[in-house]
Scaffold this motif. Structure first.
Motif, PDB file in Angstrom:
ATOM      1  N   VAL A   1      36.331  -7.937   2.550  1.00  6.75           N
ATOM      2  CA  VAL A   1      35.920  -9.416   2.139  1.00  6.75           C
ATOM      3  C   VAL A   1      34.333  -9.438   1.695  1.00  6.75           C
ATOM      4  CG1 VAL A   1      35.479 -11.685   3.119  1.00  6.75           C
ATOM      5  CG2 VAL A   1      37.733 -10.583   3.948  1.00  6.75           C
ATOM      6  N   THR A   2      33.654  -8.695   2.539  1.00  2.00           N
ATOM      7  CA  THR A   2      32.250  -8.528   1.985  1.00  2.00           C
ATOM      8  C   THR A   2      32.216  -8.019   0.579  1.00  2.00           C
ATOM      9  OG1 THR A   2      31.639  -8.329   4.198  1.00  2.00           O
ATOM     10  CG2 THR A   2      29.885  -7.359   2.695  1.00  2.00           C
ATOM     11  N   ILE A   3      33.024  -6.758   0.440  1.00  2.00           N
ATOM     12  CA  ILE A   3      32.663  -6.447  -0.989  1.00  2.00           C
ATOM     13  C   ILE A   3      33.227  -7.256  -2.080  1.00  2.00           C
ATOM     14  CG2 ILE A   3      33.995  -4.603  -2.610  1.00  2.00           C
ATOM     15  CD1 ILE A   3      34.347  -2.584  -0.246  1.00  2.00           C
TER      16      ILE A   3
ATOM     17  N   GLU B   1      41.705  -1.565  -1.511  1.00  2.00           N
ATOM     18  CA  GLU B   1      41.939  -0.216  -0.608  1.00  2.00           C
ATOM     19  C   GLU B   1      41.595  -0.918   0.867  1.00  2.00           C
ATOM     20  OE1 GLU B   1      39.497   2.978  -1.707  1.00  2.00           O
ATOM     21  OE2 GLU B   1      40.724   2.957  -3.560  1.00  2.00           O
ATOM     22  N   GLY B   2      40.513  -1.696   1.082  1.00  2.00           N
ATOM     23  CA  GLY B   2      39.946  -1.957   2.424  1.00  2.00           C
ATOM     24  C   GLY B   2      41.045  -3.050   2.743  1.00  2.00           C
ATOM     25  N   LYS B   3      41.546  -3.885   1.832  1.00  2.00           N
ATOM     26  CA  LYS B   3      42.245  -5.167   2.244  1.00  2.00           C
ATOM     27  C   LYS B   3      43.688  -4.395   2.777  1.00  2.00           C
ATOM     28  CE  LYS B   3      44.034  -9.291   0.251  1.00  2.00           C
ATOM     29  NZ  LYS B   3      43.866 -10.109  -1.191  1.00  2.00           N
ATOM     30  N   THR B   4      44.237  -3.357   2.179  1.00  2.00           N
ATOM     31  CA  THR B   4      45.626  -2.538   2.680  1.00  2.00           C
ATOM     32  C   THR B   4      45.139  -1.957   3.943  1.00  2.00           C
ATOM     33  OG1 THR B   4      45.787  -2.104   0.318  1.00  2.00           O
ATOM     34  CG2 THR B   4      47.312  -1.178   1.936  1.00  2.00           C
ATOM     35  N   MET B   5      43.938  -1.207   4.053  1.00  2.00           N
ATOM     36  CA  MET B   5      43.495  -0.672   5.438  1.00  2.00           C
ATOM     37  C   MET B   5      43.465  -1.659   6.277  1.00  2.00           C
ATOM     38  SD  MET B   5      43.203   2.951   5.252  1.00  2.00           S
ATOM     39  CE  MET B   5      41.679   3.511   6.013  1.00  2.00           C
TER      40      MET B   5
ATOM     41  N   THR C   1      24.950  -9.259   2.156  1.00  4.19           N
ATOM     42  CA  THR C   1      25.439  -9.923   3.118  1.00  4.19           C
ATOM     43  C   THR C   1      26.717  -9.807   3.714  1.00  4.19           C
ATOM     44  OG1 THR C   1      24.073 -11.715   2.034  1.00  4.19           O
ATOM     45  CG2 THR C   1      25.341 -12.607   4.061  1.00  4.19           C
ATOM     46  N   ILE C   2      26.781  -9.771   4.943  1.00  3.12           N
ATOM     47  CA  ILE C   2      28.119  -9.259   5.518  1.00  3.12           C
ATOM     48  C   ILE C   2      28.965 -10.778   5.550  1.00  3.12           C
ATOM     49  CG2 ILE C   2      29.569  -8.594   7.654  1.00  3.12           C
ATOM     50  CD1 ILE C   2      28.029  -6.439   6.523  1.00  3.12           C
ATOM     51  N   HIS C   3      30.188 -10.571   5.129  1.00  3.04           N
ATOM     52  CA  HIS C   3      30.743 -12.133   5.288  1.00  3.04           C
ATOM     53  C   HIS C   3      32.088 -11.805   6.209  1.00  3.04           C
ATOM     54  CE1 HIS C   3      29.133 -13.949   1.463  1.00  3.04           C
ATOM     55  NE2 HIS C   3      28.897 -12.755   1.339  1.00  3.04           N
TER      56      HIS C   3
END
Lengths: 785, 233
Positions: free
Chosen positions: A39-41, A273-277, A368-370
């Motif tokens: 989400v942050t990316i 990729e992050g979303k799938t992981m 910023t971390i979301h």
């Protein structure tokens, strides 16, 4: 008074309480960490793209784009911003470094964010705006002088400001470089005024007596030739913009969408990729944690049955008792969730920060971390669910009269198993029968132990498999297909015959890449002359194959996208031409890029080598990088080791996630098994005391206790292997489809995962079995059943 | 022959600052093959005596010799072996393993007792052979206690230790169980030591030991013990 009881009861069940808090914390932290990352990316890069006016389309014409053309594009419907854009690799004076020398005519399109120094001034003929990270690593500050040279043009000026540009979110020299090296490569924006001044000087050098008016026209003409790219901001879809541009300019130009830009494509790739992981393993993680926690919560409440009965008999109202016991759930879930959110945030921060792992890949100002609302909502649901389970458990016990509640809890009566009565059953020792019946008597506890070990094994197999798959991929592509030591990138000045000559001198092979359109897709048609075995090809099963004499190889992804099989014909249209070629597909290969590969002889037979678009751009050789001299015909030389090293840096991020997953899986398995093991120990305490009284030794009782855990762990491990392999296939398909990786779960991965999973089960079993030494036979056998 | 000898045995429990003497300098000898009843009020130290004799607990001081072996110096594993070979326990609350059938509950001692008896035969003797494949929860309290007696005897121990064996049963069933216990003990030549606060049971014993405040106050031999039928329950 009940408040005091609350804390004292928590102390009695401290192992369960701590394990439940840790379970929630672990589940939430992995879930939050993995999901907040993507989400942050997405959010941080999106705002960076917006702030920089990142171009949606790149219109390319190798012959140059005039300012009149720009005007026509600007007038098109749906076009919000237009800027001629120049980006070339230029040498930094006084060093071996290179900078992407960039000129954008409008700072609102493909511009940058200023981090230090003066604002951008397009009329400043001496102004440079330099990438901040490169400046920092090379000790350059605003006000310092800088000289960069491209071909025979020298740009000298003053660094006015330090910047970050979304065009170079991933700042790599060329597509062969996977990871940036900010120390030796960066980017610098020069003003259009500086470009005109340098061009003017160049013209003046060649023709010292040129008239000022003619000079102005000459500079304009030179600019029209040097600007081969126009960047456009528009939300119109590609087909419409292509048609409109072709019509407005009267010729067909190559238009690249932002999805084809490395910065945009890779950042979206990382996000997806992050979303799938985040959607697979952490969810499984969370589910196991919640289920175990629910089971434990329920068991603790049940073991408090007599106390609940006592409170009821004393006259406490049901509501008060419910509130008291539900508050345990509130405390556990709140502490666990807060801890999990903090850990998850820190986990995400380790990746997503300027100095974190992604900071070695992305260059952007805002990190910023979301944590999106839906993650908070899920955490809230977990808290409410825990409280609800606590509530239901107490409510259930309070259903009868005070007298009924006062009676100690008796576990469900055992029923005969299907196996009983068989010869096998009769031959079993009592310990096996005891354990088997206990497993079925306490189904939820047994099921949770199974799910814990199964889930852990699934994640371990997937994690080890991912690691093996990646290593196999690197071996295949960098040891298998790339047999060369160095790859020479030819410059745009080099003619094809120069490249052939260089290949001859270096005893090497060469290739040409023709960017072409197939349908609405851009593909690379790669033509190879392989006489020294410098470059090899692999089939879809990673076996080394040769290029066919007749026809071409199509990569797996294109074959899938075009539904192409050997024997089919694919029509390609090289950009910048009005030609088209029918290519016979002879086979399917594994490739890093979306490409169609063929021998030079076959390309000749098609007439492709005569096309204007055909340009030999790479030479492969065994000659070392340092032994290849510099020349204006060569853009850069890259050693195979450079590529491997660059990939190793990229792999660090990947390995970090693998290690996090493995460690978290082991921790999860450890906590689940220990928690349930302690529960099993407490529930069988009386039975074990009986065995001890009868004369069973501690070791024998310990074995009984361990063996149940081990059976369940073995079952979880065995079933976890195929499930982990399936999860790996699914993940690799989703995560690394663009790399055409062959998933690998070899014996070593399975053995490592099995050893860890069963190792955890044995350690936990051993820890619990040691407890039976402390069984107080006298105390345990007091009271009634 | 003296099968049990307590020499200056003391058992003190320490809880925080509080110490409690459960047995104080007890000297006692019990002849083999006798039916011994230990009487005393709650908290007198009866169960402590039984636990020490059964190897469930260790004395704070003194020596306990059973069948020639000093059990007060045995290690944890040696005590387990002692319990497996020398003593059988019958508890007030039966303590059967709920996940094992009646037959399995009795025959499980075959794995530890070197000189064990046939579980099937013992169950037949107490009239439970028809219930051999039932689980404990499917039996009445009296039946469960009979299974417990079988399990204690199955190890073929020298001594049967019973802690309020009829305490959880109604008086009628209690008498039946008691009669059975005595019959079996006599039949197999076992020393039987029962801890109880039921005076009626004491009337059937060969020896009655009174314990009060952790001390043995009297040891009475009864030359003419009554049979279960003669006792007014």
């Amino acid at each position: 008074m009940l408040g005091r009881k609350l804390w004292r009861t928590a102390k009695v069940y401290k192992v369960q309480f701590i394990s439940m808090i840790l379970l929630i914390a672990l589940g939430i932290s992995v879930f939050v960490g993995f999901n907040a990352e993507w989400v942050t990316i997405g959010a941080d890069t999106e705002s960076f793209f917006r702030d920089c006016g990142f171009a949606d389309y790149r219109i390319i014409d190798e012959d140059g784009i005039s300012s009149a053309d720009v005007g026509k594009i600007r007038d098109l419907e749906g076009v919000a911003g237009v800027s001629r854009f120049l980006s070339v690799n230029a040498d930094v004076g006084g060093s071996d470094d290179q900078l992407a020398l960039t000129v954008t005519e409008s700072e609102h399109t493909s511009g940058f964010v200023l981090t230090e120094g003066e604002k951008y001034d397009r009329w400043d003929p001496e102004g440079f705006w330099l990438m901040d990270k490169y400046a920092e690593l090379n000790g350059i500050k605003p006000g310092d002088k800088l000289t960069v040279a491209f071909k025979d043009m020298e740009f000298t000026g003053t660094v006015r400001g330090l910047i970050e540009s979304a065009e170079y979110l991933i700042c790599v020299r060329d597509e062969s470089q996977v990871m940036p090296d900010f120390n030796t490569y960066g980017y610098v924006y020069a003003s259009p005024a500086m470009l005109r001044q340098v061009i003017g000087k160049q013209i003046r050098k060649e023709e010292p007596d040129i008239d000022d008016d003619i000079m102005s026209v000459a500079v304009k003409q030179a600019c029209d030739e040097i600007f081969c790219q126009v960047n456009v901001n528009s939300s119109t879809d590609k087909e419409k913009i292509q048609a409109a541009v072709d019509k407005a300019l009267g010729r067909s130009l190559l238009i690249l969408t932002k999805d084809e830009n490395v910065s945009y494509k890779e950042s979206r790739g990382e996000m997806n990729e992050g979303k799938t992981m985040g959607a697979v393993l952490p969810v499984l993680f969370l589910a196991i944690a919640i289920l175990t926690m629910i089971t434990t919560m329920n068991r603790i409440t049940i073991s408090e049955k007599t106390q609940i009965g006592t409170l009821k008999a004393l006259g406490f109202r049901d509501r008060r008792i419910i509130r008291h016991y539900t508050s345990y759930a509130v405390i556990i879930s709140l502490i666990g969730s807060v801890l999990g959110m903090i850990l998850g945030y820190l986990l995400c921060r380790m990746v997503m920060s300027q100095n974190g792992m992604m900071g070695t890949y992305f260059v952007m100002p805002d990190w910023t971390i979301h944590v999106p609302v839906w993650i908070w909502a899920i955490v809230l649901v977990i808290i409410l669910l825990t409280i609800f389970v606590g509530y239901l458990s107490v409510k259930d016990l309070l259903r009868g009269t005070a007298a009924e509640t006062l009676r100690p809890y008796t576990p469900r009566h055992i029923h005969r198993l299907l196996l009983e009565g068989t010869a096998l059953w009769r031959r079993m020792r009592f310990g096996i029968k005891w354990n088997l019946r206990d497993i079925f008597r306490h189904k939820s506890r047994s099921a949770m132990s199974f799910i814990g070990t199964f889930g852990c094994m699934l994640m371990l197999v997937a994690s080890f498999g991912m690691n093996q798959t990646m290593n196999n991929f690197l071996d295949t592509f960098y040891d298998g297909t790339a047999a060369y030591s160095s790859k020479v990138f030819m410059s745009s000045d080099a003619k094809n015959k120069d490249a052939v000559k260089l290949a001859d001198e270096l005893d090497g092979d060469y290739s040409a890449s023709v960017s072409a359109k197939v349908g609405d897709k851009t593909v690379s048609v790669d033509v190879y002359n392989i006489t020294h075995d410098m470059y090899r090809f692999i089939d879809k099963d990673s076996n080394i194959i040769s290029l066919p004499e007749e026809g071409a190889l199509i990569c797996k992804r294109l074959a899938r996208d075009f539904d192409a099989k050997p024997g089919d014909v694919v029509t390609v249209e090289p950009y910048g031409t009005d030609e088209s070629y029918d290519i016979l597909i002879s086979g399917i290969n594994g490739s890093l890029t979306e490409s169609i590969s063929m021998k030079e002889e076959y390309a000749e037979s098609l007439g492709l080598t005569d096309s204007e678009a055909y340009r030999i751009n790479s030479v492969y050789t065994m000659t070392g990088k340092d032994q290849i001299g510099t020349s204006s015909k060569i853009t850069s030389v890259q050693s195979k080791q450079d590529i491997i090293d660059s990939f190793d840096s990229f792999m660090k991020i990947f390995y970090f996630f693998i290690i996090v997953l493995i460690v978290a899986s082991i921790l999860l398995c450890l906590i689940v098994l220990y928690n349930l093991g302690i529960m099993s120990y407490m529930e069988r305490y009386r039975e074990m005391a009986t065995l001890k009284v009868l004369g069973f030794r501690n070791k024998a009782i310990g074995h009984l206790l361990i063996s149940q855990n081990l059976w369940i762990a073995v079952a979880g491990t065995l079933l976890g292997i195929p499930a982990g392999t399936w999860a790996l296939n699914f993940l690799m398909d989703m995560l690394a489809g663009e790399y055409e990786m062959e998933t690998m779960v070899g014996p070593l991965s399975i053995l490592s995962a099995t050893a860890l999973n069963l190792g955890v089960a044995v350690i936990v079993g051993w820890m619990i079995s040691r407890k039976n030494r402390r069984i107080n036979m006298v105390e345990a056998l007091k009271g009634t059943e | 022959m003296k099968i049990v000898q307590f020499k200056d045995v003391t058992r003190t429990y320490v809880t925080g600052d509080h110490t409690q003497d459960a047995l104080v300098h007890v000297d006692l000898e019990i002849e083999g093959g006798k039916f011994v009843v230990i009487l005393g009020p709650s908290g007198a130290g009866k169960s402590t005596f039984l636990n020490l004799l059964g190897g469930l607990d260790n004395p704070t001081g003194g020596t306990i010799i059973v069948d020639g072996t000093d059990i007060s110096t045995l290690s944890s594993d040696e005590l387990a072996d002692y319990r497996a070979a020398k003593v059988g326990f019958v508890f007030q609350s039966y303590n059967l393993i709920p996940t094992l059938t009646v037959l399995e509950n009795v025959s499980l001692v075959e794995e530890i007792a070197p000189d064990h008896m046939s579980a099937q035969e013992l169950l037949a003797e107490v009239g439970l052979d028809d219930h051999a494949h039932q689980f404990p929860h499917e039996l009445s309290g009296g039946e469960q206690q009979r299974v417990s007696i079988c399990r204690a005897l199955a190890k073929n121990p020298s001594i049967l230790l019973c802690d309020e064996p009829t305490g959880a049963l109604d008086s009628e069933t209690g008498v039946v169980v008691l009669k059975l216990l005595l019959k079996m003990a006599k039949e197999y030549g076992k020393t039987i030591i029962i801890v109880t606060h039921n005076q009626n049971i004491a009337r059937m014993a060969d020896v009655v030991i009174h314990i009060r405040s952790g001390k043995v106050t009297s040891v009475d031999e009864q030359l003419h013990p009554l049979s279960a039928e003669e006792v007014d329950w």
